[in-house]
Design an enzyme around this catalytic site. Structure first.
Site, PDB file in Angstrom:
ATOM      1  N   LEU A  73       0.870  -1.159   0.000  1.00 37.04           N
ATOM      2  CA  LEU A  73       0.000   0.000   0.000  1.00 37.04           C
ATOM      3  C   LEU A  73       0.915   1.218   0.000  1.00 37.04           C
ATOM      4  O   LEU A  73       1.927   1.241   0.719  1.00 37.04           O
ATOM      5  CB  LEU A  73      -0.899   0.032   1.243  1.00 37.04           C
ATOM      6  CG  LEU A  73      -2.008  -1.025   1.347  1.00 37.04           C
ATOM      7  CD1 LEU A  73      -2.757  -0.865   2.658  1.00 37.04           C
ATOM      8  CD2 LEU A  73      -2.977  -0.915   0.182  1.00 37.04           C
ATOM      9  N   ASP A  74       0.576   2.246  -0.778  1.00 40.11           N
ATOM     10  CA  ASP A  74       1.385   3.457  -0.780  1.00 40.11           C
ATOM     11  C   ASP A  74       1.474   4.030   0.629  1.00 40.11           C
ATOM     12  O   ASP A  74       0.601   3.784   1.469  1.00 40.11           O
ATOM     13  CB  ASP A  74       0.760   4.507  -1.703  1.00 40.11           C
ATOM     14  CG  ASP A  74       0.683   4.048  -3.145  1.00 40.11           C
ATOM     15  OD1 ASP A  74       1.461   3.140  -3.514  1.00 40.11           O
ATOM     16  OD2 ASP A  74      -0.144   4.581  -3.894  1.00 40.11           O
ATOM     17  N   LYS A  75       2.495   4.847   0.849  1.00 40.02           N
ATOM     18  CA  LYS A  75       2.703   5.435   2.176  1.00 40.02           C
ATOM     19  C   LYS A  75       1.482   6.212   2.645  1.00 40.02           C
ATOM     20  O   LYS A  75       1.150   6.202   3.835  1.00 40.02           O
ATOM     21  CB  LYS A  75       3.941   6.338   2.160  1.00 40.02           C
ATOM     22  CG  LYS A  75       4.313   6.940   3.512  1.00 40.02           C
ATOM     23  CD  LYS A  75       5.709   7.509   3.510  1.00 40.02           C
ATOM     24  CE  LYS A  75       5.833   8.699   2.567  1.00 40.02           C
ATOM     25  NZ  LYS A  75       5.142   9.907   3.128  1.00 40.02           N
TER      26      LYS A  75
END
Length: 248
Positions: free
Chosen positions: A109-111
């Site tokens: 998952l992106d930051k």
């Protein structure tokens, strides 16, 4: 590499890792003489045992699992990795009771993306839920910077969005949840390309301003988990992850 079932660990860690109780609660049980390993009452929390040992807790046999499967409600600003010199990782923020060697996030998952992050030490299972050929869906809620042509986007998602670099995506499902200045959509995809959901909406001229994963396969994110909290995934829940979505 030896079998993890035969690897010796602290008895309090083994019991806590199975989700029966917290580490501190397990230590209290041990002090009260409620833990028996291979027929011997254990009074020291530091006693080493194997996952393959016969362990009873308060008279109930503990059925240890070979692998660990964790549901984390990932907060913003945490990276989906096992090690990072700049930011905290999803493994870093796990409670001590759930920490175990070789854990890693199954997919990224992106930051700035929040929600359901599955953490495990089972490489084969992680490969299966990430492989597009297995058709394990990932469901997201996305808030956009502006409105888009919903009917056109829905049709394109179903047929397979063509990204700016020419990549043709698999069929996806788009559902409008809330219209308005910053509309909200539910997106269900069967693959996990780099920044996929964000890039899909960019094809229709809108940026994703908030993104949350709410389900993997047939298993939704536990509503009782606050941001940053985690818990073990049960055997029945694991089965629901790989259930096929008949809409595809």
């Amino acid at each position: 590499m030896g079998n993890i079932m035969d690897k010796k660990e602290r008895i309090d860690k083994i019991i806590a890792s199975q989700g029966l109780a917290t580490r501190s609660e397990v230590k209290a049980m041990i002090k009260r003489g409620e833990v028996v390993v291979n027929g011997v009452v254990i009074k020291d929390s530091g006693t080493k045992a194997c996952y393959s040992d016969e362990i009873f807790v308060d008279g109930q046999k503990l059925f240890q699992t070979k692998y660990t499967y964790i549901m984390l409600n990932k907060p913003e600003g945490v990276v989906s990795a096992t090690d990072d010199k700049r930011y905290k990782t999803v493994v870093d923020i796990l409670p001590d009771d759930l920490k175990r060697k070789n854990l890693f996030p199954a997919g990224r998952l992106d930051k700035d993306t929040i929600g359901f992050c599955l953490i495990t030490d089972d490489g084969e299972f992680a490969h299966d839920i990430l492989s597009p050929s297995k058709h394990v869906t990932k469901t997201y809620i996305a808030r956009l910077s502006k409105s888009i042509d919903y009917e056109q986007a829905k049709k394109s998602f179903h047929e397979g969005v063509i990204l700016g670099d020419g990549t043709v995506l698999l069929s996806a499902i788009l559902e409008q949840i809330e219209d308005g200045g910053t509309p909200i959509y539910k997106v269900i995809v069967k693959e996990g390309k780099y920044h996929q959901v964000k890039r899909m909406f960019l094809r229709f001229g809108a940026e994703v301003t908030e993104l949350k994963r709410i389900a993997i396969g047939g298993l939704p994110l536990d509503d009782s988990l606050k941001s940053g909290e985690a818990r073990l995934i049960s055997a029945d829940e694991l089965k629901s992850i790989v259930e096929n979505d008949e809409r595809f």
